[in-house]
Design a protein around this motif. Structure first.
Motif, PDB file in Angstrom:
ATOM      1  N   ASP A  69      35.883  15.236   3.383  1.00 27.22           N
ATOM      2  CA  ASP A  69      36.837  16.074   2.667  1.00 27.22           C
ATOM      3  C   ASP A  69      36.305  17.495   2.481  1.00 27.22           C
ATOM      4  OD1 ASP A  69      39.241  16.651   1.361  1.00 27.22           O
ATOM      5  OD2 ASP A  69      38.419  16.117  -0.606  1.00 27.22           O
ATOM      6  N   CYS A  70      35.725  18.065   3.540  1.00 24.83           N
ATOM      7  CA  CYS A  70      35.182  19.427   3.498  1.00 24.83           C
ATOM      8  C   CYS A  70      36.053  20.358   4.320  1.00 24.83           C
ATOM      9  CB  CYS A  70      33.753  19.445   4.046  1.00 24.83           C
ATOM     10  SG  CYS A  70      32.572  18.547   3.030  1.00 24.83           S
ATOM     11  N   ARG A  71      36.028  21.637   3.963  1.00 24.14           N
ATOM     12  CA  ARG A  71      36.804  22.640   4.695  1.00 24.14           C
ATOM     13  C   ARG A  71      35.860  23.710   5.222  1.00 24.14           C
ATOM     14  NH1 ARG A  71      41.538  24.431   6.085  1.00 24.14           N
ATOM     15  NH2 ARG A  71      42.218  26.562   5.771  1.00 24.14           N
ATOM     16  N   LEU A  72      35.871  23.880   6.560  1.00 21.86           N
ATOM     17  CA  LEU A  72      35.012  24.861   7.226  1.00 21.86           C
ATOM     18  C   LEU A  72      35.813  25.996   7.863  1.00 21.86           C
ATOM     19  CD1 LEU A  72      32.641  22.290   8.934  1.00 21.86           C
ATOM     20  CD2 LEU A  72      31.949  23.968   7.237  1.00 21.86           C
ATOM     21  N   ALA A  73      37.080  26.108   7.512  1.00 25.53           N
ATOM     22  CA  ALA A  73      37.952  27.105   8.140  1.00 25.53           C
ATOM     23  C   ALA A  73      37.400  28.508   7.946  1.00 25.53           C
ATOM     24  CB  ALA A  73      39.357  27.021   7.559  1.00 25.53           C
ATOM     25  N   ASP A  74      37.379  29.260   9.043  1.00 25.56           N
ATOM     26  CA  ASP A  74      36.980  30.667   9.047  1.00 25.56           C
ATOM     27  C   ASP A  74      35.533  30.908   8.603  1.00 25.56           C
ATOM     28  OD1 ASP A  74      39.545  31.489   9.936  1.00 25.56           O
ATOM     29  OD2 ASP A  74      40.281  31.316   7.887  1.00 25.56           O
ATOM     30  N   ALA A  75      34.713  29.873   8.616  1.00 26.50           N
ATOM     31  CA  ALA A  75      33.295  30.045   8.268  1.00 26.50           C
ATOM     32  C   ALA A  75      32.537  30.599   9.477  1.00 26.50           C
ATOM     33  CB  ALA A  75      32.688  28.714   7.840  1.00 26.50           C
ATOM     34  N   ASN A  76      31.504  31.371   9.217  1.00 34.77           N
ATOM     35  CA  ASN A  76      30.620  31.857  10.273  1.00 34.77           C
ATOM     36  C   ASN A  76      29.618  30.741  10.560  1.00 34.77           C
ATOM     37  OD1 ASN A  76      28.733  33.078  11.912  1.00 34.77           O
ATOM     38  ND2 ASN A  76      27.945  34.420  10.313  1.00 34.77           N
ATOM     39  N   LEU A  77      29.683  30.156  11.742  1.00 32.87           N
ATOM     40  CA  LEU A  77      28.817  29.037  12.119  1.00 32.87           C
ATOM     41  C   LEU A  77      27.782  29.433  13.172  1.00 32.87           C
ATOM     42  CD1 LEU A  77      31.589  26.304  12.400  1.00 32.87           C
ATOM     43  CD2 LEU A  77      30.153  26.859  10.428  1.00 32.87           C
ATOM     44  N   ARG A  78      27.590  30.730  13.385  1.00 36.96           N
ATOM     45  CA  ARG A  78      26.666  31.238  14.386  1.00 36.96           C
ATOM     46  C   ARG A  78      25.280  30.626  14.213  1.00 36.96           C
ATOM     47  NH1 ARG A  78      25.753  34.202  11.867  1.00 36.96           N
ATOM     48  NH2 ARG A  78      24.084  35.514  11.297  1.00 36.96           N
ATOM     49  N   ALA A  79      24.797  29.979  15.251  1.00 36.11           N
ATOM     50  CA  ALA A  79      23.457  29.390  15.319  1.00 36.11           C
ATOM     51  C   ALA A  79      23.226  28.244  14.327  1.00 36.11           C
ATOM     52  CB  ALA A  79      22.378  30.460  15.149  1.00 36.11           C
ATOM     53  N   ALA A  80      24.296  27.714  13.726  1.00 37.42           N
ATOM     54  CA  ALA A  80      24.137  26.521  12.879  1.00 37.42           C
ATOM     55  C   ALA A  80      23.875  25.328  13.792  1.00 37.42           C
ATOM     56  CB  ALA A  80      25.388  26.283  12.034  1.00 37.42           C
ATOM     57  N   ASP A  81      23.085  24.380  13.319  1.00 39.57           N
ATOM     58  CA  ASP A  81      22.739  23.209  14.128  1.00 39.57           C
ATOM     59  C   ASP A  81      23.499  21.992  13.603  1.00 39.57           C
ATOM     60  OD1 ASP A  81      21.616  21.159  15.609  1.00 39.57           O
ATOM     61  OD2 ASP A  81      19.543  21.789  15.239  1.00 39.57           O
ATOM     62  N   PHE A  82      24.443  21.504  14.408  1.00 44.13           N
ATOM     63  CA  PHE A  82      25.269  20.358  14.047  1.00 44.13           C
ATOM     64  C   PHE A  82      24.874  19.090  14.801  1.00 44.13           C
ATOM     65  CE2 PHE A  82      27.972  23.865  12.701  1.00 44.13           C
ATOM     66  CZ  PHE A  82      28.472  23.393  11.497  1.00 44.13           C
ATOM     67  N   THR A  83      23.692  19.047  15.375  1.00 44.25           N
ATOM     68  CA  THR A  83      23.261  17.880  16.138  1.00 44.25           C
ATOM     69  C   THR A  83      23.321  16.622  15.279  1.00 44.25           C
ATOM     70  OG1 THR A  83      21.792  19.276  17.451  1.00 44.25           O
ATOM     71  CG2 THR A  83      21.397  16.889  17.526  1.00 44.25           C
ATOM     72  N   GLY A  84      24.117  15.654  15.701  1.00 45.90           N
ATOM     73  CA  GLY A  84      24.245  14.397  14.966  1.00 45.90           C
ATOM     74  C   GLY A  84      25.088  14.467  13.713  1.00 45.90           C
ATOM     75  N   ALA A  85      25.660  15.630  13.403  1.00 44.89           N
ATOM     76  CA  ALA A  85      26.509  15.769  12.213  1.00 44.89           C
ATOM     77  C   ALA A  85      27.841  15.060  12.439  1.00 44.89           C
ATOM     78  CB  ALA A  85      26.751  17.240  11.892  1.00 44.89           C
ATOM     79  N   ASP A  86      28.366  14.431  11.400  1.00 48.56           N
ATOM     80  CA  ASP A  86      29.654  13.746  11.467  1.00 48.56           C
ATOM     81  C   ASP A  86      30.705  14.626  10.820  1.00 48.56           C
ATOM     82  OD1 ASP A  86      31.881  12.107  11.278  1.00 48.56           O
ATOM     83  OD2 ASP A  86      30.745  10.356  10.619  1.00 48.56           O
ATOM     84  N   LEU A  87      31.530  15.245  11.652  1.00 49.42           N
ATOM     85  CA  LEU A  87      32.553  16.178  11.175  1.00 49.42           C
ATOM     86  C   LEU A  87      33.943  15.563  11.123  1.00 49.42           C
ATOM     87  CD1 LEU A  87      31.384  19.313  13.182  1.00 49.42           C
ATOM     88  CD2 LEU A  87      31.143  18.926  10.728  1.00 49.42           C
ATOM     89  N   ARG A  88      34.040  14.265  11.297  1.00 48.83           N
ATOM     90  CA  ARG A  88      35.359  13.631  11.331  1.00 48.83           C
ATOM     91  C   ARG A  88      36.119  13.798  10.019  1.00 48.83           C
ATOM     92  NH1 ARG A  88      33.531   7.853  13.322  1.00 48.83           N
ATOM     93  NH2 ARG A  88      31.899   8.449  11.855  1.00 48.83           N
ATOM     94  N   GLY A  89      35.439  13.968   8.913  1.00 50.73           N
ATOM     95  CA  GLY A  89      36.099  14.139   7.622  1.00 50.73           C
ATOM     96  C   GLY A  89      36.200  15.594   7.201  1.00 50.73           C
ATOM     97  N   ALA A  90      36.102  16.508   8.160  1.00 47.48           N
ATOM     98  CA  ALA A  90      36.141  17.933   7.831  1.00 47.48           C
ATOM     99  C   ALA A  90      37.384  18.595   8.413  1.00 47.48           C
ATOM    100  CB  ALA A  90      34.891  18.633   8.370  1.00 47.48           C
ATOM    101  N   ASP A  91      37.920  19.549   7.666  1.00 48.47           N
ATOM    102  CA  ASP A  91      38.986  20.407   8.158  1.00 48.47           C
ATOM    103  C   ASP A  91      38.282  21.590   8.810  1.00 48.47           C
ATOM    104  OD1 ASP A  91      40.971  22.271   8.607  1.00 48.47           O
ATOM    105  OD2 ASP A  91      41.693  22.290   6.536  1.00 48.47           O
ATOM    106  N   LEU A  92      38.361  21.684  10.122  1.00 49.26           N
ATOM    107  CA  LEU A  92      37.656  22.718  10.865  1.00 49.26           C
ATOM    108  C   LEU A  92      38.477  23.983  11.050  1.00 49.26           C
ATOM    109  CD1 LEU A  92      36.061  20.396  13.567  1.00 49.26           C
ATOM    110  CD2 LEU A  92      35.037  21.209  11.426  1.00 49.26           C
ATOM    111  N   GLY A  93      39.683  23.992  10.526  1.00 49.62           N
ATOM    112  CA  GLY A  93      40.547  25.148  10.716  1.00 49.62           C
ATOM    113  C   GLY A  93      41.064  25.180  12.141  1.00 49.62           C
ATOM    114  N   GLU A  94      41.370  26.363  12.634  1.00 49.45           N
ATOM    115  CA  GLU A  94      41.872  26.514  14.003  1.00 49.45           C
ATOM    116  C   GLU A  94      40.732  26.268  14.979  1.00 49.45           C
ATOM    117  OE1 GLU A  94      43.756  29.889  16.957  1.00 49.45           O
ATOM    118  OE2 GLU A  94      43.782  30.232  14.800  1.00 49.45           O
ATOM    119  N   LEU A  95      40.903  25.267  15.812  1.00 47.24           N
ATOM    120  CA  LEU A  95      39.854  24.893  16.759  1.00 47.24           C
ATOM    121  C   LEU A  95      39.999  25.694  18.048  1.00 47.24           C
ATOM    122  CD1 LEU A  95      39.820  21.078  16.096  1.00 47.24           C
ATOM    123  CD2 LEU A  95      38.074  22.731  15.477  1.00 47.24           C
TER     124      LEU A  95
END
Length: 126
Positions: A69-95
């Motif tokens: 139940d997280c919202r990542l819309a319009d976030a700056n994700l430059r160089a963030a490491d998502f290896t193995g992260a489970d984003l299925r419960g996240a609102d990613l905004g416009e993909l």
């Protein structure tokens, strides 16, 4: 160093938590919109109900993190490491293709995958 810090129900709009290392930092139901978490390590945490809208998450270590139940819309994700992260419960905004590239190594839902495919002009059929 933020050892064992727990933030629950906090309004942390615009907070600056850059380059902190921490053991057991947790965020639950917090508003971190427009926050600067650049370089923060949240590796292996469970993030529940977090609003990261327009936050600077550049270089954040999200390896093995679960988003619920997280919202990542319009976030700056430059160089963030998502290896193995489970984003299925996240609102990613416009993909978009750019966003998909930044999420390399993450687990996403079939709906999220379909949105990325649609942004690329691909049709997904059964």
């Amino acid at each position: 160093m933020l050892g064992g810090a727990a933030f629950t129900g906090c309004r942390m709009i615009g907070a600056r938590l850059t380059r902190h290392r921490g053991l057991g930092i947790t965020f639950t139901r917090c508003n971190l919109a427009v926050a600067n978490l650049n370089g923060l390590s949240l590796r292996g945490t469970r993030l529940t109900g977090i609003r990261f809208t327009e936050a600077d998450l550049g270089g954040v270590d999200f390896r093995d993190t679960t988003f619920e139940d997280c919202r990542l819309a319009d976030a700056n994700l430059r160089a963030a490491d998502f290896t193995g992260a489970d984003l299925r419960g996240a609102d990613l905004g416009e993909l978009t293709l750019t966003l998909a590239t930044q999420l390399r190594g993450a687990v996403i839902s079939p709906d999220q995958a379909a949105q990325i495919s649609a942004a690329l002009g691909l049709a997904v059929l059964n």
